[in-house]
Design a protein around this motif. Sequence first.
Motif, PDB file in Angstrom:
ATOM      1  N   ARG A 258      38.034 -43.254  32.205  1.00  0.00           N
ATOM      2  CA  ARG A 258      37.183 -42.310  32.950  1.00  0.00           C
ATOM      3  C   ARG A 258      37.562 -40.842  32.042  1.00  0.00           C
ATOM      4  N   ASP A 259      36.394 -40.523  32.008  1.00  0.00           N
ATOM      5  CA  ASP A 259      36.263 -39.220  31.049  1.00  0.00           C
ATOM      6  C   ASP A 259      36.815 -39.454  29.877  1.00  0.00           C
ATOM      7  N   GLY A 260      36.902 -40.733  29.209  1.00  0.00           N
ATOM      8  CA  GLY A 260      37.261 -40.718  27.719  1.00  0.00           C
ATOM      9  C   GLY A 260      38.855 -40.579  27.747  1.00  0.00           C
ATOM     10  N   PHE A 261      39.569 -40.667  28.659  1.00  0.00           N
ATOM     11  CA  PHE A 261      40.971 -40.625  28.862  1.00  0.00           C
ATOM     12  C   PHE A 261      41.602 -41.575  28.952  1.00  0.00           C
ATOM     13  N   GLY A 262      42.145 -42.162  27.769  1.00  0.00           N
ATOM     14  CA  GLY A 262      42.829 -43.486  27.566  1.00  0.00           C
ATOM     15  C   GLY A 262      44.472 -43.758  27.512  1.00  0.00           C
ATOM     16  N   GLU A 263      44.923 -42.344  27.556  1.00  0.00           N
ATOM     17  CA  GLU A 263      46.627 -42.425  27.437  1.00  0.00           C
ATOM     18  C   GLU A 263      47.267 -43.153  28.818  1.00  0.00           C
ATOM     19  N   ASP A 264      48.323 -43.577  28.276  1.00  0.00           N
ATOM     20  CA  ASP A 264      49.300 -43.982  29.302  1.00  0.00           C
ATOM     21  C   ASP A 264      49.531 -43.039  30.446  1.00  0.00           C
ATOM     22  N   GLY A 265      49.646 -43.462  31.597  1.00  0.00           N
ATOM     23  CA  GLY A 265      50.015 -42.530  32.590  1.00  0.00           C
ATOM     24  C   GLY A 265      51.533 -42.691  32.710  1.00  0.00           C
ATOM     25  N   LEU A 266      52.041 -41.456  33.334  1.00  0.00           N
ATOM     26  CA  LEU A 266      53.605 -41.071  33.323  1.00  0.00           C
ATOM     27  C   LEU A 266      54.189 -40.896  34.650  1.00  0.00           C
ATOM     28  N   LEU A 267      55.170 -41.612  35.154  1.00  0.00           N
ATOM     29  CA  LEU A 267      55.706 -41.175  36.336  1.00  0.00           C
ATOM     30  C   LEU A 267      57.059 -40.734  35.878  1.00  0.00           C
ATOM     31  N   GLN A 268      57.548 -39.524  36.445  1.00  0.00           N
ATOM     32  CA  GLN A 268      58.892 -39.017  35.848  1.00  0.00           C
ATOM     33  C   GLN A 268      59.482 -38.522  37.157  1.00  0.00           C
ATOM     34  N   PHE A 269      60.648 -38.796  37.325  1.00  0.00           N
ATOM     35  CA  PHE A 269      61.458 -38.165  38.673  1.00  0.00           C
ATOM     36  C   PHE A 269      62.928 -38.267  38.434  1.00  0.00           C
ATOM     37  N   ALA A 270      63.511 -37.427  39.349  1.00  0.00           N
ATOM     38  CA  ALA A 270      64.958 -37.187  39.559  1.00  0.00           C
ATOM     39  C   ALA A 270      65.419 -37.771  40.859  1.00  0.00           C
ATOM     40  N   LEU A 271      66.511 -38.353  40.953  1.00  0.00           N
ATOM     41  CA  LEU A 271      67.102 -38.773  42.304  1.00  0.00           C
ATOM     42  C   LEU A 271      68.692 -38.182  42.178  1.00  0.00           C
ATOM     43  N   THR A 272      69.068 -38.013  43.466  1.00  0.00           N
ATOM     44  CA  THR A 272      70.657 -37.387  43.271  1.00  0.00           C
ATOM     45  C   THR A 272      71.181 -37.531  44.726  1.00  0.00           C
ATOM     46  N   GLY A 273      72.458 -37.731  44.606  1.00  0.00           N
ATOM     47  CA  GLY A 273      73.282 -37.811  45.855  1.00  0.00           C
ATOM     48  C   GLY A 273      74.277 -36.603  46.010  1.00  0.00           C
ATOM     49  N   ALA A 274      74.068 -35.787  44.799  1.00  0.00           N
ATOM     50  CA  ALA A 274      74.932 -34.352  44.422  1.00  0.00           C
ATOM     51  C   ALA A 274      74.291 -33.352  45.408  1.00  0.00           C
ATOM     52  N   ALA A 275      73.120 -33.160  45.800  1.00  0.00           N
ATOM     53  CA  ALA A 275      72.553 -32.105  45.994  1.00  0.00           C
ATOM     54  C   ALA A 275      71.338 -32.282  46.718  1.00  0.00           C
ATOM     55  N   ASN A 276      70.983 -31.344  47.774  1.00  0.00           N
ATOM     56  CA  ASN A 276      69.752 -31.519  48.437  1.00  0.00           C
ATOM     57  C   ASN A 276      68.698 -30.820  47.865  1.00  0.00           C
ATOM     58  N   THR A 277      67.734 -31.608  47.216  1.00  0.00           N
ATOM     59  CA  THR A 277      66.536 -30.962  46.652  1.00  0.00           C
ATOM     60  C   THR A 277      65.413 -30.740  47.318  1.00  0.00           C
ATOM     61  N   GLU A 278      64.384 -29.957  46.597  1.00  0.00           N
ATOM     62  CA  GLU A 278      63.378 -29.594  47.165  1.00  0.00           C
ATOM     63  C   GLU A 278      62.253 -30.697  47.611  1.00  0.00           C
ATOM     64  N   GLU A 279      62.483 -31.884  47.136  1.00  0.00           N
ATOM     65  CA  GLU A 279      61.591 -32.927  47.683  1.00  0.00           C
ATOM     66  C   GLU A 279      60.043 -32.712  47.570  1.00  0.00           C
ATOM     67  N   ARG A 280      59.722 -32.359  46.303  1.00  0.00           N
ATOM     68  CA  ARG A 280      58.188 -32.091  46.142  1.00  0.00           C
ATOM     69  C   ARG A 280      57.782 -32.911  44.917  1.00  0.00           C
ATOM     70  N   MET A 281      56.456 -33.271  45.050  1.00  0.00           N
ATOM     71  CA  MET A 281      55.717 -33.970  44.081  1.00  0.00           C
ATOM     72  C   MET A 281      54.730 -33.260  43.427  1.00  0.00           C
ATOM     73  N   VAL A 282      54.275 -33.481  42.362  1.00  0.00           N
ATOM     74  CA  VAL A 282      53.148 -33.029  41.564  1.00  0.00           C
ATOM     75  C   VAL A 282      52.508 -33.746  40.801  1.00  0.00           C
ATOM     76  N   LEU A 283      51.082 -34.167  40.945  1.00  0.00           N
ATOM     77  CA  LEU A 283      50.430 -34.988  40.288  1.00  0.00           C
ATOM     78  C   LEU A 283      49.345 -34.037  39.406  1.00  0.00           C
ATOM     79  N   GLN A 284      49.497 -34.333  38.035  1.00  0.00           N
ATOM     80  CA  GLN A 284      48.884 -33.445  37.337  1.00  0.00           C
ATOM     81  C   GLN A 284      47.480 -34.366  36.673  1.00  0.00           C
ATOM     82  N   GLY A 285      46.332 -33.748  36.998  1.00  0.00           N
ATOM     83  CA  GLY A 285      45.190 -34.280  36.532  1.00  0.00           C
ATOM     84  C   GLY A 285      44.724 -33.602  35.295  1.00  0.00           C
ATOM     85  N   THR A 286      43.506 -34.112  34.579  1.00  0.00           N
ATOM     86  CA  THR A 286      43.169 -33.370  33.435  1.00  0.00           C
ATOM     87  C   THR A 286      42.324 -32.133  33.925  1.00  0.00           C
ATOM     88  N   LYS A 287      41.741 -32.063  35.123  1.00  0.00           N
ATOM     89  CA  LYS A 287      41.227 -30.956  35.578  1.00  0.00           C
ATOM     90  C   LYS A 287      41.784 -30.259  36.682  1.00  0.00           C
TER      91      LYS A 287
END
Length: 399
Positions: A258-287
């Motif tokens: 779509r829109d000529g975008f052919g790059e691989d999609g990436l999912l990156q994340f951190a998990l930990t039992g050492a701290a209480n994290t913000e627990e937030r997600m961001v999905l970045q689109g081209t627009k």
Amino acid sequence: RHLSIVLLVFSMTISRLSTRLFSSTAQSALARNANSPLRWGILSAGRISSDYVKAMHLVPEAEPIAVAARSASKAQEFADSHNIPKTFGNYHDLIRNPDVDVVYIGTIADHHYEWTRESILAGKPTVVEKPMTLCADDTKELINLAKEKNVFLMEGMWTRCFPAMQKLRQIIASNEIGPIVYVQGDFGYSMANNGPEDRIWLPDSGGVTMDIGMYIAQFGRLAFPDGKLKDVFAAGTVKNGVDHSVMATVTYERGDSRDGFGEDGLLQFALTGAANTEERMVLQGTKGRVFINGPFHVPQKMKVMYDQGRGESTEQIFDFPLPGDPYGAWNNPGSIGFVHQIREVGTALSRGKKECDSFTWNESLEVATVVDEIVRQVRGERPILRKVNGMEAMEVASS
């Protein structure tokens, strides 16, 4: 000859009467199911089952009618606390009880495979807590068994059933923020007070990835619905023999352009039992981009930003408050959100479905594959001991 004709007519009449009687009985049963609450059997009297039943009492279409525990006394104690009429001192009897319409399995993950398998073989619609099993191979086996027996099966990915996630799907499908380039998130809570006997340190099912990794791993299929799982890269730390902190990147071969975008999609994340994290997600689109405020696994607020140029954007806020809470106290924060999953299961069953649209069998299997590979890369292969029909079998979870 006349006798043969008489016998033939008699046989045909009996056949018609039997068919009508069966049809009438079936319609009566369907009417009961349509007009009466779905009757749930709760397998295990632990903390997660307690939260699930409390939420169920807030859903008029559902009714917890039975609970089973490892002992009759524990089952009775749970039943008294949660207003459940039937108790069983073993799991077999609950699964075989004809009054139970659907089974909820809330045992520790080490026992999910065994009891989900027995429930499916008994023909019971089954909801099993996350993870469905301890490895992708076992998850695939249970899914194939559910297909073979034509039985409803769902892994309890309750996050997918929240209204906020339905809105997220709509935003992605509309292409209003463009194709998703990458997804980033974190999930962590301090395990400092988890004693040596806590389930988090169990050799097969313990570790941060098996405990909470699936919550973020499931975002890959949401962000890249037409994509194909490609690679998993992970690194982390180990504590008491299990993964304690993890950084992971998952790539998806994009299935569209779509829109000529052919790059691989990436999912990156951190998990930990050492701290209480913000627990937030961001999905970045081209627009533009979507922020899901923490805790994202109980999504209640979402911000969508639409790019107007570099460093310039407009935004829209969406609020999805939790239902009114008559309890106040829960074992796990936000557990009142189980009401969404309980309703969706009821709707799926009323429509004759064998899986829920919010989290399908294929998605369960893909997430299990990602989790398997992360654990393998961080702490090596896990010897998994499972018990089926009293027989023990050793296998190795691998990619």
